[in-house]
Design a protein around this motif. Structure first.
Motif, PDB file in Angstrom:
ATOM      1  N   VAL A   1      42.882  37.717  43.810  1.00 58.92           N
ATOM      2  CA  VAL A   1      41.519  37.240  43.582  1.00 58.92           C
ATOM      3  C   VAL A   1      41.304  36.647  42.196  1.00 58.92           C
ATOM      4  N   GLU A   2      40.594  35.530  42.152  1.00 60.73           N
ATOM      5  CA  GLU A   2      40.066  34.959  40.920  1.00 60.73           C
ATOM      6  C   GLU A   2      38.571  34.762  41.111  1.00 60.73           C
ATOM      7  N   PHE A   3      37.759  35.429  40.289  1.00 64.88           N
ATOM      8  CA  PHE A   3      36.312  35.335  40.428  1.00 64.88           C
ATOM      9  C   PHE A   3      35.814  33.975  39.942  1.00 64.88           C
TER      10      PHE A   3
ATOM     11  N   TRP B   1      34.555  34.472  44.802  1.00 65.56           N
ATOM     12  CA  TRP B   1      35.919  34.411  44.298  1.00 65.56           C
ATOM     13  C   TRP B   1      36.755  33.460  45.136  1.00 65.56           C
TER      14      TRP B   1
ATOM     15  N   SER C   1      43.795  33.121  43.497  1.00 66.51           N
ATOM     16  CA  SER C   1      44.203  32.982  42.095  1.00 66.51           C
ATOM     17  C   SER C   1      45.557  32.311  41.925  1.00 66.51           C
TER      18      SER C   1
ATOM     19  N   SER D   1      36.908  40.072  36.465  1.00 68.80           N
ATOM     20  CA  SER D   1      36.275  38.766  36.283  1.00 68.80           C
ATOM     21  C   SER D   1      36.117  38.448  34.806  1.00 68.80           C
TER      22      SER D   1
END
Length: 258
Positions: free
Chosen positions: A20-22, A41, A44, A124
């Motif tokens: 995950v990348e917010f 999100w 990533s 995040s």
């Protein structure tokens, strides 16, 4: 600012690439307290693939970047699944938020995702919640004063690439499972009548030994209980209420009024 999120409207990522990348709130954003905090999100690009992630927990945090200098303020999602979207939201309650107007970029998000070989924790970028009326604990205040940018804590990848998680899943007794992720069976549906005359244990007992020296840290990180697949219904109890105490009982009860 100490915050608790209510009105949980959960769901987390369903991509096929990576963890995950917010994307929202964005780095350095200002979010008004007392309103809905929207979280989004995306992929990533880092391992493990999101297709291998199963469940997650999502928290709102505040403080510095060291474990000793920040706290989890409130859960946004406690039993999320990676098959139901890439966003979540919750309403920030003002009464328990920090009121320091100079506490910029004090908040961030923390997501704990479960994979077959362990867990990965993504954080995040930082953002600021305004209009809060509460206070910070001393360690959080100190952590906020040491912030120099908008980056949150570093990702914690605890996934063993060579591990296959719990062997066999929930059909294997818990004590016989291996790996950092273990599975518990679905809760048994209660019966409508008591029919057992000689109850028996649904699962065999497991042996146990008393520790005589300090034990190493446990290898299991997460236990996942299988989701309930049956439906339950309830009806109103139509039985008449019990009558009030008679005169003799009223006299007895009056003795205990003091």
């Amino acid at each position: 600012m100490l915050i608790r999120l209510f009105a949980f409207l959960a769901a987390v990522a369903s991509c096929v690439l990576a963890d995950v990348e917010f994307t929202s709130p964005s780095a350095g954003a200002t979010v008004a307290g007392g309103k809905t905090l929207a979280v989004e999100w995306k992929d990533s690009g880092d391992k493990p693939p999101i297709s291998q992630l199963t469940t997650y927990q999502l928290f709102l945090c505040a403080g510095g970047n060291d474990q000793e200098s920040f706290i989890q303020l409130a859960p946004i999602v406690t039993q999320g699944q990676f098959s139901k979207g890439d966003s979540a939201s919750g309403t920030v309650q003002l009464s328990i938020g920090g009121s320091d107007e100079n506490a910029y970029n004090d908040s961030f998000l923390k997501m704990i995702s479960t994979a077959p070989g362990g867990t990965v924790i993504n954080y995040s970028d930082r953002f600021t919640l305004t209009g809060m009326t509460g206070t910070f604990p001393p360690n959080v205040e100190t952590g906020i004063k040491e912030i120099t940018g908008t980056s949150g804590p570093k990702t914690e990848n605890n996934v063993d690439d060579n591990a296959d998680g719990a062997s066999g899943g929930s059909e294997v007794p818990y004590s016989m499972q291996t790996g950092p992720t273990r599975y518990a069976p679905m809760q048994v549906k209660p019966g409508t009548k008591i029919t057992a005359k000689s109850p028996t244990m649904p699962y065999p007992t497991s042996s146990a030994e008393l520790a005589k020296t300090f034990l190493p840290p446990p290898k299991q990180v997460t236990t996942i209980t299988m989701s309930v697949t049956y439906a339950a219904s309830s009806i109103e109890n139509m039985a008449s209420p019990a009558p009030p105490p008679d005169a003799a009982m009223q006299k007895v009860l009056k003795r205990w009024r003091d």
